[in-house]
Enzyme design. Structure first.
Site, PDB file in Angstrom:
ATOM      1  CG  HIS A 165      40.425  38.201  36.242  1.00  0.00           C
ATOM      2  ND1 HIS A 165      39.974  38.930  37.001  1.00  0.00           N
ATOM      3  CD2 HIS A 165      39.858  36.976  36.116  1.00  0.00           C
ATOM      4  CE1 HIS A 165      38.764  38.497  37.190  1.00  0.00           C
ATOM      5  NE2 HIS A 165      38.775  37.153  36.716  1.00  0.00           N
TER       6      HIS A 165
ATOM      7  CG  HIS B 152      47.166  45.547  42.016  1.00  0.00           C
ATOM      8  ND1 HIS B 152      46.303  45.219  43.294  1.00  0.00           N
ATOM      9  CD2 HIS B 152      46.196  46.154  41.360  1.00  0.00           C
ATOM     10  CE1 HIS B 152      45.203  45.936  43.238  1.00  0.00           C
ATOM     11  NE2 HIS B 152      45.027  46.074  42.066  1.00  0.00           N
ATOM     12  CD  GLU B 153      46.889  47.835  38.154  1.00  0.00           C
ATOM     13  OE1 GLU B 153      46.197  47.600  37.481  1.00  0.00           O
ATOM     14  OE2 GLU B 153      46.748  48.812  39.068  1.00  0.00           O
TER      15      GLU B 153
ATOM     16  CG  HIS C 281      43.595  44.196  37.791  1.00  0.00           C
ATOM     17  ND1 HIS C 281      42.453  43.684  38.204  1.00  0.00           N
ATOM     18  CD2 HIS C 281      43.861  45.132  38.645  1.00  0.00           C
ATOM     19  CE1 HIS C 281      42.073  44.163  39.328  1.00  0.00           C
ATOM     20  NE2 HIS C 281      43.070  45.208  39.507  1.00  0.00           N
TER      21      HIS C 281
HETATM   22 ZN    ZN Z   1      43.048  46.858  40.746  1.00  0.00          ZN
END
Ligand code: ZN
Length: 672
Positions: free
Chosen positions: A468, A461-462, A465
Site C-alpha cells: 500500500h 499481512h505486513e 501494508h
Molecule cells: Zn495491519
C-alpha cells in the site's frame, strides 16, 4: 559528516545515528520549517503551487528526520534513545498543533480552495478538503484560551501515550521464568527450549530461562503440557503493566488509562464533539457511532452462537471445564485430532527465506514489480535486511527494510511503518521506503528461522501494508500510501494479502522443507486448508470484545464517573465473551493499540476492513486469484490511490456495489 539525521540521502544513516543527534536535528528542522512558513505567508496571493506544495515538502522533510528516530525507539530501544525520543515528542506535537491552529495559514488554504479561478485536479481538491478538516480538528476557530488548552492536552497526551508503551515494554523485559527441570517444559517446541537454554547459559544460570516475548508466550500457552507453567505465563502476559503480584507496581498503567481517556474526552469537547469516539469518526469511513455499534452487533449475532458451540466442543474434548490458559493448548490438540495437523509440524516447511521468495513472487505476479535484496545498506541490527522494489521497466521504485526476529529491547508485535513517504512535486521526487517489523523466532544452531502458518499470515499481512505504501502513485505525501486513508479502511490491503497465504498454489511457492527442500506434502496441505475456519467463532468474539471495549470506553466517558474501564470490560464480556477470564486479566493495561497507537475508538477497524478485504478477494476468486485485469483494477481503484479519494467510492468502483459482509462470514465458516 554533519548530523546524520539531517543528511537526507535516499536512506537514513543507521550506521551512525546516535541519541545525541536527535534533539539538535529535530530542533533545527522545526526552526527551519517555522521560518519557511513565515516567508510563505508573506506572499500577497498564495496559490497551490506557491503555498500548499512547499508545505507538503516541509512536512515530508520533517517526517524523514523523525522516522528513523521513532523507528530506533521501537526496535533498538535504550535509555539514551528513549530520553531523546521523549524530549522531542512534545516539541513535534507543539509544532503540529501550532500549524493546525494557524489562522492565517488556514485562511490561505481556504482562499485557494474557494477561489473559482484556481484550476485543481481531484487529488489537489482532496488534499485541501483534508487539510481544512484537519485545521478544524486542531481547533483553528477556537478562542485563544481554548486553543492553548487544546495544545497543552495534545502535548500531555503524546507523553502519556509514550509512557504507556514504555511500561509494557519494560515490564516484559524484566520478567523471566527459570525452569530447573526439563520435564517442566514437556510439550514445548525444541527450538524454544534450545533458545531458553542459551539464554540461561548467557546469564550463567543452570537450567532454562524463558523471557516474556511473543514467540515464547505463544509457545508455552499453546504447547506446554504443564498447566501450572501455562497459567504462570498467562498471568504474566495478561497482567503486563497491571497491578498485582506479577510485575513491579512502577509499570502499572491503570492511572495512565484514566488520564488518557479523560484528556481525549476533554480535547474532543473543546472542538465541539460529544465524545472522543465522535471525534475519531470525523476521519473514518464509518459515519456514526450507531453505525459502528450496529456493525459490531451484527457480527456478534453471527459469531457468538458459533463461538459458544466451539467452546462447548473444546471443553467436551478436554473432558473438563476450561480455564483461559487452557484454550490455546486444547485448541491445538483438538485441531490435531480433527485435522491431523499440528502448527509446529508445519514449521520445517516454512523457512523464512523460502516464504519470502514465495511472497515476493505473489507481489511480482500481481503487480508486475520485482523485488531484490540489496547488500551493504546500513541497518540498526545485524538481523535487518534491505530490499529494492523495481517497477516493470527495472527502475528502482522504492524499497523496504525487514527486521524479522524477536530480541530484547524491541517492541512486540508486527507492523509496517513509513521510512520515506512517496513524493512527486515538481522536480522533487522521493521513492517510498517502508519498515517491515516482525517478532519471529530467530534462527538457531545454524538453522533458518522456521515459521508457523500463523506467522506466515502475519508476514503477508505486513507486506500488504508495505505494498500500500510502496505502490502508491499519489504525488503528495499527505495523501500517498497509507496517509490520509480512513483508519477503518487501512487494514484492507493487509488483510487482503493474507488470503494468498491460503491459496494452494501459493502454499506451493512458499513452502519447502528446510533440510530436504521437499514441498509441503499434498496431505498436509489439504489438512492445513481444512483448518482455515477452525475455531473462527472464538477468534472473532475475542476481536469483538476488544473493539466494543475500545469504542464504548471512548464513547461513554463522563468526567464525573471516570473511564470505568473495568466496568465496561465486564459488560462487554457478559455480552460477547465466551471464554471465562479470571479477574486478574487486565488486557487493557497492555492494550497499546488504543492507548499508544492509532487505534483509539478505532479498533473496530480490523473487522470493518476485514469485510472489505474478504469482499475484494472474492472478486479475485471469481475470475482466478492472479487474473491480471482484476489486479490492475484493484491497483488502479484502491491500492495505488492512498487517501486521494473517498474509500467507499473507491470500493464501489472496484466491486460495482457496496461492501457485503457475507464473503467474510463464508471465509470464517460462519454462513450468513
Ligand atoms: Zn495491519
Amino acid at each position: 559528516m554533519q548530523n546524520p539525521l539531517l543528511d537526507l540521502g535516499r536512506l537514513p544513516h543507521f550506521d551512525c545515528i546516535e541519541a545525541a543527534h536527535v534533539a539538535p536535528a529535530v530542533l533545527e528542522t522545526l526552526a527551519e520549517n517555522r521560518a519557511a512558513l513565515a516567508r510563505l505567508l508573506e506572499q500577497p496571493a498564495p496559490a497551490f503551487a506557491s503555498l500548499i506544495e512547499p508545505m507538503e515538502q516541509m512536512q515530508h522533510r520533517l517526517m524523514r528526520v523523525w522516522s528513523p528516530v521513532s523507528h530506533l525507539n521501537a526496535v533498538a530501544n535504550n535509555e539514551a534513545m528513549r530520553v531523546a525520543y521523549n524530549t522531542c515528542l512534545p516539541l513535534l506535537t507543539e509544532y503540529s498543533t501550532e500549524i493546525g491552529q494557524n489562522e492565517v495559514l488556514y485562511r490561505a488554504y481556504r482562499s485557494i480552495a474557494e477561489d473559482p479561478a484556481t484550476l485543481l485536479d481531484a487529488t489537489q481538491r482532496r488534499l485541501l478538503e483534508h487539510a481544512l478538516r484537519d485545521f478544524r480538528l486542531a481547533g483553528v476557530g477556537l478562542p485563544e484560551d481554548s486553543k492553548a488548552r487544546y495544545k497543552a492536552i495534545m502535548q500531555e497526551l503524546v507523553t502519556l501515550q509514550a509512557r504507556f508503551e514504555e511500561n509494557v515494554l519494560d515490564c516484559m523485559n524484566a520478567w523471566t521464568k527459570v525452569v530447573a527441570a526439563a520435564d517442566e517444559l514437556a510439550g514445548v517446541p525444541p527450538h524454544v527450549i534450545a533458545r531458553a537454554r542459551e539464554s540461561a547459559a548467557a546469564r550463567g544460570i543452570d537450567g532454562w530461562l524463558l523471557t516474556l516475548d511473543q514467540p515464547n508466550y505463544v509457545a508455552v500457552i499453546t504447547h506446554a503440557d504443564s498447566e501450572s507453567l501455562r497459567r504462570e505465563f498467562y498471568e504474566a502476559w495478561q497482567t503486563r503493566a497491571a497491578p498485582g503480584s506479577h510485575h513491579d507496581a512502577r509499570w502499572d498503567n491503570t492511572a495512565l488509562i484514566e488520564a488518557i481517556v479523560k484528556l481525549r474526552h476533554e480535547a474532543a469537547g473543546l472542538i465541539g464533539y460529544r465524545s472522543f469516539a465522535a471525534l475519531s469518526l470525523a476521519t473514518k469511513m464509518a459515519k456514526s457511532g450507531e453505525e459502528v455499534l450496529a456493525f459490531l452487533s451484527e457480527l456478534a449475532e453471527h459469531c457468538v452462537p458459533v463461538a459458544r458451540r466451539e467452546f462447548a466442543e473444546l471443553a467436551g474434548f478436554a473432558g473438563r471445564p476450561l480455564n483461559a490458559w487452557d484454550i490455546a493448548y486444547y485448541s491445538e490438540r483438538l485441531q490435531q485430532q480433527r485435522h491431523h495437523i499440528a502448527d509446529e509440524e508445519l514449521r520445517p516447511y516454512f523457512p523464512l527465506p523460502r516464504v519470502l521468495a514465495g511472497l515476493f513472487r505473489v507481489a511480482e505476479r500481481l503487480y508486475g514489480i520485482r523485488i531484490r535484496e540489496r547488500a551493504g545498506i546500513p541497518v540498526w541490527h545485524a538481523d535487518a535486511r534491505y530490499f529494492d522494489v523495481l517497477d516493470g521497466t527495472g527502475q528502482v521504485a522504492g524499497g523496504f527494510y525487514l527486521d524479522a526476529f524477536a530480541r530484547p529491547n524491541k517492541r512486540s508485535g508486527a507492523w509496517m511503518d513509513e521510512c520515506v513517504g512517496h513524493k512527486r512535486i515538481g522536480g522533487a521526487i522521493a521513492a517510498p521506503v517502508a519498515y517491515l517489523v516482525c517478532n519471529f523466532s530467530p534462527p538457531i544452531g545454524g538453522r533458518p528461522s522456521l515459521l508457523t502458518h500463523d506467522e506466515v499470515l502475519t508476514l503477508f499481512h505486513e507486506f500488504g501494508h508495505g505494498l500500500h505504501h510502496l505502490l502508491t502513485t499519489v504525488p503528495y505525501p499527505s495523501l500517498a500510501g497509507i496517509n490520509g486513508v480512513p483508519w477503518d479502511a487501512v487494514e484492507l490491503p493487509s488483510q487482503f494479502m493474507e488470503n494468498y497465504a491460503w491459496s494452494p498454489e501459493v502454499l506451493g511457492w512458499i513452502s519447502g522443507h528446510f533440510e530436504t527442500g521437499a514441498a509441503l506434502p499434498e496431505e498436509k496441505l489439504r489438512r492445513l486448508l481444512g483448518t482455515r475456519a477452525f475455531l473462527a467463532g472464538l477468534q472473532s468474539v475475542r476481536q469483538l470484545e476488544f473493539a466494543l471495549f475500545d469504542f464504548r470506553l471512548h464513547s461513554e466517558f463522563e468526567p464525573g464517573r471516570g473511564a470505568r474501564a473495568a466496568e465496561i470490560i465486564a459488560e462487554v464480556r457478559a455480552r460477547v465473551a465466551v471464554v471465562p477470564h479470571p479477574p486478574l486479566n487486565r488486557f487493557a493495561n497492555s492494550f497499546t493499540h488504543i492507548f499508544s497507537g492509532g487505534y483509539a475508538a478505532g479498533y473496530y477497524s480490523y473487522k470493518w476492513a476485514e469485510v472489505l478485504a474478504a469482499d475484494v478477494f472474492a472478486a479475485f476468486e471469481e475470475s482466478g486469484i492472479f487474473t491480471a485485469e482484476v489486479a490492475r483494477r484493484f491497483l488502479g481503484s484502491i491500492l495505488s490511490r492512498g487517501g486521494s479519494r473517498d474509500a467507499l467510492e473507491a470500493f464501489v468502483e472496484f466491486r460495482g456495489r457496496k461492501p457485503d459482509i457475507r464473503p467474510l462470514l463464508r471465509q470464517n465458516g460462519i454462513a450468513a
